[in-house]
Design a protein around this motif. Structure first.
Motif, PDB file in Angstrom:
ATOM      1  N   GLY A   1      33.518  35.044  53.852  1.00  0.00           N
ATOM      2  CA  GLY A   1      33.876  35.487  52.513  1.00  0.00           C
ATOM      3  C   GLY A   1      34.462  36.886  52.523  1.00  0.00           C
ATOM      4  N   LEU A   2      35.156  37.229  51.435  1.00  0.00           N
ATOM      5  CA  LEU A   2      35.755  38.556  51.277  1.00  0.00           C
ATOM      6  C   LEU A   2      35.399  39.137  49.915  1.00  0.00           C
ATOM      7  N   CYS A   3      35.155  40.447  49.890  1.00  0.00           N
ATOM      8  CA  CYS A   3      35.100  41.221  48.660  1.00  0.00           C
ATOM      9  C   CYS A   3      36.329  42.112  48.621  1.00  0.00           C
ATOM     10  N   ALA A   4      36.721  42.552  47.425  1.00  0.00           N
ATOM     11  CA  ALA A   4      37.866  43.445  47.295  1.00  0.00           C
ATOM     12  C   ALA A   4      37.614  44.467  46.197  1.00  0.00           C
ATOM     13  N   PHE A   5      38.247  45.623  46.345  1.00  0.00           N
ATOM     14  CA  PHE A   5      38.123  46.714  45.386  1.00  0.00           C
ATOM     15  C   PHE A   5      39.057  46.501  44.211  1.00  0.00           C
ATOM     16  N   SER A   6      38.574  46.775  43.005  1.00  0.00           N
ATOM     17  CA  SER A   6      39.425  46.703  41.818  1.00  0.00           C
ATOM     18  C   SER A   6      38.910  47.681  40.770  1.00  0.00           C
ATOM     19  N   THR A   7      39.756  47.954  39.794  1.00  0.00           N
ATOM     20  CA  THR A   7      39.353  48.739  38.631  1.00  0.00           C
ATOM     21  C   THR A   7      39.536  47.841  37.421  1.00  0.00           C
ATOM     22  N   ASP A   8      38.452  47.566  36.706  1.00  0.00           N
ATOM     23  CA  ASP A   8      38.518  46.579  35.635  1.00  0.00           C
ATOM     24  C   ASP A   8      39.235  47.123  34.399  1.00  0.00           C
ATOM     25  N   ILE A   9      39.329  46.311  33.360  1.00  0.00           N
ATOM     26  CA  ILE A   9      40.123  46.679  32.187  1.00  0.00           C
ATOM     27  C   ILE A   9      39.505  47.826  31.403  1.00  0.00           C
ATOM     28  N   HIS A  10      38.260  48.199  31.742  1.00  0.00           N
ATOM     29  CA  HIS A  10      37.600  49.326  31.086  1.00  0.00           C
ATOM     30  C   HIS A  10      37.656  50.584  31.945  1.00  0.00           C
ATOM     31  N   GLY A  11      38.344  50.492  33.093  1.00  0.00           N
ATOM     32  CA  GLY A  11      38.462  51.650  33.972  1.00  0.00           C
ATOM     33  C   GLY A  11      37.320  51.830  34.939  1.00  0.00           C
ATOM     34  N   ASN A  12      36.491  50.804  35.113  1.00  0.00           N
ATOM     35  CA  ASN A  12      35.343  50.894  36.018  1.00  0.00           C
ATOM     36  C   ASN A  12      35.686  50.339  37.395  1.00  0.00           C
ATOM     37  N   PRO A  13      35.587  51.147  38.459  1.00  0.00           N
ATOM     38  CA  PRO A  13      35.881  50.656  39.809  1.00  0.00           C
ATOM     39  C   PRO A  13      34.688  49.904  40.394  1.00  0.00           C
ATOM     40  N   SER A  14      34.968  48.876  41.184  1.00  0.00           N
ATOM     41  CA  SER A  14      33.893  48.128  41.838  1.00  0.00           C
ATOM     42  C   SER A  14      34.478  47.311  42.975  1.00  0.00           C
ATOM     43  N   THR A  15      33.607  46.842  43.835  1.00  0.00           N
ATOM     44  CA  THR A  15      33.982  45.920  44.901  1.00  0.00           C
ATOM     45  C   THR A  15      33.186  44.640  44.695  1.00  0.00           C
ATOM     46  N   SER A  16      33.881  43.513  44.546  1.00  0.00           N
ATOM     47  CA  SER A  16      33.207  42.256  44.239  1.00  0.00           C
ATOM     48  C   SER A  16      33.882  41.110  44.985  1.00  0.00           C
ATOM     49  N   PRO A  17      33.192  39.968  45.126  1.00  0.00           N
ATOM     50  CA  PRO A  17      33.750  38.849  45.887  1.00  0.00           C
ATOM     51  C   PRO A  17      35.049  38.304  45.291  1.00  0.00           C
ATOM     52  N   ILE A  18      35.972  37.940  46.173  1.00  0.00           N
ATOM     53  CA  ILE A  18      37.212  37.284  45.769  1.00  0.00           C
ATOM     54  C   ILE A  18      37.380  35.915  46.432  1.00  0.00           C
ATOM     55  N   TYR A  19      36.569  35.638  47.459  1.00  0.00           N
ATOM     56  CA  TYR A  19      36.790  34.377  48.192  1.00  0.00           C
ATOM     57  C   TYR A  19      35.552  34.026  49.014  1.00  0.00           C
ATOM     58  N   VAL A  20      35.243  32.734  49.041  1.00  0.00           N
ATOM     59  CA  VAL A  20      34.278  32.158  49.968  1.00  0.00           C
ATOM     60  C   VAL A  20      34.886  30.859  50.489  1.00  0.00           C
ATOM     61  N   ALA A  21      34.910  30.680  51.786  1.00  0.00           N
ATOM     62  CA  ALA A  21      35.465  29.455  52.351  1.00  0.00           C
ATOM     63  C   ALA A  21      34.678  28.245  51.847  1.00  0.00           C
TER      64      ALA A  21
ATOM     65  N   THR B   1      40.839  56.972  34.885  1.00  0.00           N
ATOM     66  CA  THR B   1      40.290  56.041  33.897  1.00  0.00           C
ATOM     67  C   THR B   1      40.387  56.673  32.508  1.00  0.00           C
ATOM     68  N   GLY B   2      39.950  55.934  31.503  1.00  0.00           N
ATOM     69  CA  GLY B   2      39.960  56.470  30.145  1.00  0.00           C
ATOM     70  C   GLY B   2      41.367  56.836  29.712  1.00  0.00           C
ATOM     71  N   VAL B   3      41.552  58.075  29.253  1.00  0.00           N
ATOM     72  CA  VAL B   3      42.877  58.497  28.774  1.00  0.00           C
ATOM     73  C   VAL B   3      43.897  58.563  29.904  1.00  0.00           C
ATOM     74  N   TYR B   4      43.412  58.584  31.157  1.00  0.00           N
ATOM     75  CA  TYR B   4      44.313  58.681  32.300  1.00  0.00           C
ATOM     76  C   TYR B   4      44.631  57.312  32.926  1.00  0.00           C
ATOM     77  N   GLN B   5      44.244  56.216  32.275  1.00  0.00           N
ATOM     78  CA  GLN B   5      44.371  54.902  32.887  1.00  0.00           C
ATOM     79  C   GLN B   5      45.820  54.460  33.105  1.00  0.00           C
ATOM     80  N   ASP B   6      46.774  55.069  32.380  1.00  0.00           N
ATOM     81  CA  ASP B   6      48.171  54.679  32.534  1.00  0.00           C
ATOM     82  C   ASP B   6      48.944  55.619  33.454  1.00  0.00           C
ATOM     83  N   ILE B   7      48.197  56.386  34.233  1.00  0.00           N
ATOM     84  CA  ILE B   7      48.787  57.256  35.243  1.00  0.00           C
ATOM     85  C   ILE B   7      48.438  56.702  36.617  1.00  0.00           C
TER      86      ILE B   7
END
Length: 310
Positions: free
Chosen positions: A121-141, A237-243
């Motif tokens: 399996g793989l996890c990957a880093f992302s920043t969600d629509i609220h600007g919160n960064p996390s690493t969560s699963p994206i795939y399991v064979a 994040t927040g007010v800086y999310q579009d930078i």
């Protein structure tokens, strides 16, 4: 794609559709393609709005799981190890993953399995629509592998859809209803509109990004582009999310950081971002983000210049 390159999708939802979706308990879902398939909910959001930005970078963690089961949350059964494309890691006979090292497919992530039956399996880093960064699963064979090697190949494509009663990290084995696939293998950003129950690509508002602030720093130690980019991006994040920020390492320990507007912003978000840039403290704040990132990577600096775009 450059290591650490930021990717983003902007999901716009028409007002009438937003009302219908919210009233009926639909969640906004994202999945990432691995080995030419989607089978784990990367992020599932209930509190979305009419304009939502989801971003990610090619920062991965490898793990093993004892099962793949439809409609069930991913259960990580081994330790997780940070790993990149072109790297491999060994799952030893005790079921412990060793540190990543170079080797295997240049475009994939290789698991050397000395343990026995396991679902890679793989996890990957992302920043969600609220600007919160996390690493969560994206795939399991879906199928377990026996001792040997297996290659996991992430692809810069995401699938977006609306669904009721589904959570982040849920595994799935069937196609999702009314999903849209967004291919960012050749691009860094994209915009999609959901209106009248259908997906479309709205006209582009901005093709070229506008530079905001350029920072040149001579550091006391060398740092990795990918690590530095991840540290700074997590702060936007927040007010800086579009930078967005682009990081380059010149000769020695010199780094350059270029903050710019994200491409493809809606007119409202573009206007708000440009209003923000008129505030004199914005340059100071973006510079502070860079300095904080240096400190987190234990890198001091002997010189630093920050130049705002004219």
């Amino acid at each position: 794609m450059t290591d650490g390159q930021l990717k983003s999708v902007d999901i716009q939802i028409a007002a009438e559709d937003l009302e219908t979706l919210k009233h009926n308990g639909y969640r906004l879902c994202f999945a990432k393609k691995v080995n030419d398939t989607y089978n784990v909910v990367w992020q599932s959001a209930a509190k979305y709005l009419g304009d939502n930005t989801f971003t990610w970078q090619p920062l991965y963690e490898l793990f093993g799981s004892n099962e793949f089961k439809d409609s069930v949350g991913v259960r990580v059964s081994t330790n997780q190890v940070p790993i990149g494309l072109g790297d491999q890691a060994v799952l030893d006979s005790a079921g412990v993953l060793g540190d990543a090292s170079s080797g295997g497919s240049a475009t994939g992530i290789t698991l050397v399995n000395d343990y026995g039956t396991i679902h890679p399996g793989l996890c990957a880093f992302s920043t969600d629509i609220h600007g919160n960064p996390s690493t969560s699963p994206i795939y399991v064979a879906a199928d377990a592998i026996v001792p040997g090697t297996d290659v996991l190949t992430p692809v810069e494509c995401v699938q977006v859809w609306f669904e009721q009663d589904i959570a982040t990290s849920t595994m799935f084995s069937s196609a999702r209803s009314d999903a849209v696939e967004i291919d960012l293998t050749e691009e860094d950003s994209a915009v999609r509109l959901y209106s009248g129950g259908a997906w479309s690509t709205p006209p582009s508002i901005s093709v070229d990004t506008k530079a905001i602030v350029t920072i040149i720093a001579a550091l006391t130690v060398s740092v990795g582009v990918q690590q530095l980019l991840a540290k700074i991006t997590s702060k936007l994040t927040g007010v800086y999310q579009d930078i967005q920020v682009d990081v380059k390492v010149a000769g020695g320990n010199t780094v350059s950081l270029v903050y710019s507007e994200k491409p493809g912003l809606s007119p409202v978000r573009l206007e708000l971002t440009r209003m923000l840039l008129q505030n004199a403290t914005t340059v100071d704040q973006l510079t502070a983000f860079a300095i904080e990132a240096f400190a987190q990577l234990k890198a001091g600096y002997v010189s630093l210049t920050a130049t705002a775009a004219a």
